[in-house]
Motif scaffolding. Sequence first.
Motif, PDB file in Angstrom:
ATOM      1  N   LYS A 167       0.782  -1.293  -0.075  1.00 24.91           N
ATOM      2  CA  LYS A 167      -0.003   0.263   0.109  1.00 24.91           C
ATOM      3  C   LYS A 167       0.805   1.369   0.105  1.00 24.91           C
ATOM      4  N   VAL A 168       1.952   1.306   0.680  1.00 26.94           N
ATOM      5  CA  VAL A 168       2.867   2.564   0.781  1.00 26.94           C
ATOM      6  C   VAL A 168       3.556   2.550  -0.325  1.00 26.94           C
ATOM      7  N   ASN A 169       4.078   1.483  -0.998  1.00 25.52           N
ATOM      8  CA  ASN A 169       4.716   1.614  -2.217  1.00 25.52           C
ATOM      9  C   ASN A 169       3.892   2.179  -3.288  1.00 25.52           C
ATOM     10  N   LEU A 170       2.806   1.735  -3.482  1.00 29.95           N
ATOM     11  CA  LEU A 170       1.668   2.238  -4.524  1.00 29.95           C
ATOM     12  C   LEU A 170       1.815   3.800  -4.501  1.00 29.95           C
ATOM     13  N   LEU A 171       1.352   4.104  -3.281  1.00 32.15           N
ATOM     14  CA  LEU A 171       1.243   5.677  -3.107  1.00 32.15           C
ATOM     15  C   LEU A 171       2.635   6.555  -3.510  1.00 32.15           C
ATOM     16  N   LEU A 172       3.743   5.998  -2.993  1.00 33.93           N
ATOM     17  CA  LEU A 172       5.259   6.453  -3.213  1.00 33.93           C
ATOM     18  C   LEU A 172       5.452   6.649  -4.740  1.00 33.93           C
ATOM     19  N   LYS A 173       5.282   5.432  -5.477  1.00 34.86           N
ATOM     20  CA  LYS A 173       5.428   5.362  -6.536  1.00 34.86           C
ATOM     21  C   LYS A 173       4.420   6.593  -7.408  1.00 34.86           C
ATOM     22  N   LYS A 174       3.142   6.529  -7.033  1.00 33.51           N
ATOM     23  CA  LYS A 174       2.366   7.659  -7.539  1.00 33.51           C
ATOM     24  C   LYS A 174       3.059   9.151  -7.464  1.00 33.51           C
ATOM     25  N   ILE A 175       3.345   9.441  -6.268  1.00 31.09           N
ATOM     26  CA  ILE A 175       3.904  10.665  -5.842  1.00 31.09           C
ATOM     27  C   ILE A 175       5.273  10.907  -6.866  1.00 31.09           C
ATOM     28  N   SER A 176       6.101   9.862  -6.730  1.00 29.86           N
ATOM     29  CA  SER A 176       7.265   9.970  -7.314  1.00 29.86           C
ATOM     30  C   SER A 176       6.965  10.248  -8.990  1.00 29.86           C
ATOM     31  N   LYS A 177       6.022   9.698  -9.608  1.00 30.49           N
ATOM     32  CA  LYS A 177       5.813   9.942 -10.940  1.00 30.49           C
ATOM     33  C   LYS A 177       5.350  11.352 -11.417  1.00 30.49           C
ATOM     34  N   ILE A 178       4.438  11.784 -10.469  1.00 29.44           N
ATOM     35  CA  ILE A 178       4.001  13.176 -10.476  1.00 29.44           C
ATOM     36  C   ILE A 178       4.974  14.175 -10.566  1.00 29.44           C
ATOM     37  N   VAL A 179       5.971  14.115  -9.819  1.00 27.94           N
ATOM     38  CA  VAL A 179       7.273  14.951  -9.542  1.00 27.94           C
ATOM     39  C   VAL A 179       8.134  14.754 -10.625  1.00 27.94           C
ATOM     40  N   ARG A 180       8.419  13.403 -10.968  1.00 20.12           N
ATOM     41  CA  ARG A 180       9.449  13.331 -12.243  1.00 20.12           C
ATOM     42  C   ARG A 180       8.834  13.650 -13.632  1.00 20.12           C
ATOM     43  N   THR A 181       7.482  13.797 -13.533  1.00 26.49           N
ATOM     44  CA  THR A 181       6.740  14.105 -14.794  1.00 26.49           C
ATOM     45  C   THR A 181       6.986  15.561 -14.980  1.00 26.49           C
ATOM     46  N   GLU A 182       6.712  16.528 -13.928  1.00 24.00           N
ATOM     47  CA  GLU A 182       7.191  17.960 -13.992  1.00 24.00           C
ATOM     48  C   GLU A 182       8.655  18.240 -14.459  1.00 24.00           C
ATOM     49  N   ASP A 183       9.511  17.267 -14.152  1.00 24.18           N
ATOM     50  CA  ASP A 183      10.827  17.625 -14.383  1.00 24.18           C
ATOM     51  C   ASP A 183      11.494  16.405 -15.137  1.00 24.18           C
ATOM     52  N   ASN A 184      11.028  15.980 -16.276  1.00 22.50           N
ATOM     53  CA  ASN A 184      11.312  14.794 -16.862  1.00 22.50           C
ATOM     54  C   ASN A 184      12.201  15.199 -17.816  1.00 22.50           C
ATOM     55  N   ARG A 185      13.402  15.605 -17.479  1.00 27.01           N
ATOM     56  CA  ARG A 185      14.473  15.766 -18.268  1.00 27.01           C
ATOM     57  C   ARG A 185      15.656  14.764 -18.327  1.00 27.01           C
ATOM     58  N   GLY A 186      15.200  13.730 -17.738  1.00 27.18           N
ATOM     59  CA  GLY A 186      16.261  12.736 -17.501  1.00 27.18           C
ATOM     60  C   GLY A 186      16.493  12.119 -18.878  1.00 27.18           C
ATOM     61  N   GLU A 187      17.638  11.547 -19.152  1.00 27.48           N
ATOM     62  CA  GLU A 187      18.387  10.975 -20.366  1.00 27.48           C
ATOM     63  C   GLU A 187      17.839   9.664 -20.412  1.00 27.48           C
ATOM     64  N   LYS A 188      16.558   9.423 -21.088  1.00 24.74           N
ATOM     65  CA  LYS A 188      15.898   8.122 -21.183  1.00 24.74           C
ATOM     66  C   LYS A 188      16.861   7.058 -21.753  1.00 24.74           C
ATOM     67  N   ASN A 189      17.330   7.653 -22.832  1.00 22.25           N
ATOM     68  CA  ASN A 189      18.362   6.582 -23.629  1.00 22.25           C
ATOM     69  C   ASN A 189      19.233   5.803 -22.685  1.00 22.25           C
ATOM     70  N   THR A 190      19.910   6.547 -21.767  1.00 19.59           N
ATOM     71  CA  THR A 190      20.783   6.323 -20.805  1.00 19.59           C
ATOM     72  C   THR A 190      20.265   4.841 -20.051  1.00 19.59           C
ATOM     73  N   SER A 191      19.210   5.073 -19.587  1.00 16.53           N
ATOM     74  CA  SER A 191      18.754   3.884 -18.714  1.00 16.53           C
ATOM     75  C   SER A 191      18.109   2.696 -19.641  1.00 16.53           C
ATOM     76  N   SER A 192      17.809   3.200 -20.641  1.00 17.54           N
ATOM     77  CA  SER A 192      17.078   1.968 -21.546  1.00 17.54           C
ATOM     78  C   SER A 192      18.237   1.324 -22.217  1.00 17.54           C
ATOM     79  N   ARG A 193      19.330   1.689 -22.174  1.00 14.76           N
ATOM     80  CA  ARG A 193      20.689   0.856 -22.976  1.00 14.76           C
ATOM     81  C   ARG A 193      21.296   0.149 -21.591  1.00 14.76           C
ATOM     82  N   ARG A 194      20.829   0.142 -20.584  1.00 14.81           N
ATOM     83  CA  ARG A 194      21.559  -0.669 -19.444  1.00 14.81           C
ATOM     84  C   ARG A 194      20.549  -1.692 -19.346  1.00 14.81           C
TER      85      ARG A 194
END
Length: 287
Positions: A167-194
């Motif tokens: 239950k806790v993880n579900l809410l934390l993931k939801k909050i994390s996604k909201i925050v990261r969506t607002e600052d989604n400047r991560g280099e996606k290719n960096t993680s996808s290649r790993r």
Amino acid sequence: MTYENRNPWDKKLYKDLENDCGNCFGLCCVALYFSASEGFPNDKEGGRACAHLQEDFTCTIHNSLTDKGLKGCTAYECFGAGQKVAQVTYKGQDWMKSPESAQQMFQVFSIMRQLHEMLWYLTEALCIKMSLDIKNDLERLMSETEALTYLDAGALSGLDIALHRDKVNLLLKKISKIVRTEDNRGEKNTSSRRKKVGGRFDFIGADLRKANLRGMDLGGALLIAADLRGNSLRNTNLIGADLRDADLRGSDLTESLFLTQTQVNTAKGDRNTRLPAWIKRPGTWCK
């Protein structure tokens, strides 16, 4: 999400989530399994006292843990669970004087530590400005989790901790996604290649100094001995990430998501590493 979009940090929120060894019964030195290969003094079974634990629950080598390279001991954090079990659940009655309760106490300590770890993450989430409905969900879950920590020993030992963690993880993931969506400047290719190991991103030993990791989901990532010098990890989800020997010198973690003291204690840093206000700078980083 900029720093201005986060609520002011209140030290009182973390007051009961910090280690207070003086009010504990050395529970981490007894209840836990030890392995010398993981930075502990020796190999030890769970439920057996460490050879260095004294009758007053102090450690004979506490002041030399760093010099001896015992990273397992120096990195460990119970999130305040030790004193909660000792002084609240068992009302000051220690396992030496009441050996019949020892095994249950050790089990309760393990469960309490998990509950307090969840409270740590939920407390950090309170510092993030969010919609009213999510805030209400967060406050309800915090109240529910805190109430569980005041159950008696029998109820705690029978608690379905995995169900509550979900239950806790579900809410934390939801909050994390909201925050990261607002600052989604991560280099996606960096993680996808790993490659992934057991579903976790493998950045072991990787040179990430020039990688754009802002807003990325590195939850559970293997960042062992990764070079993160000078990098910005703002709004990067680090929940459960393995930062052992990761080089954080000069990096910025002031707004990283769900960082714990244990993770920081296992990493390398310096005076120029920027940390969230609720994380203490390890003494070795100041030398």
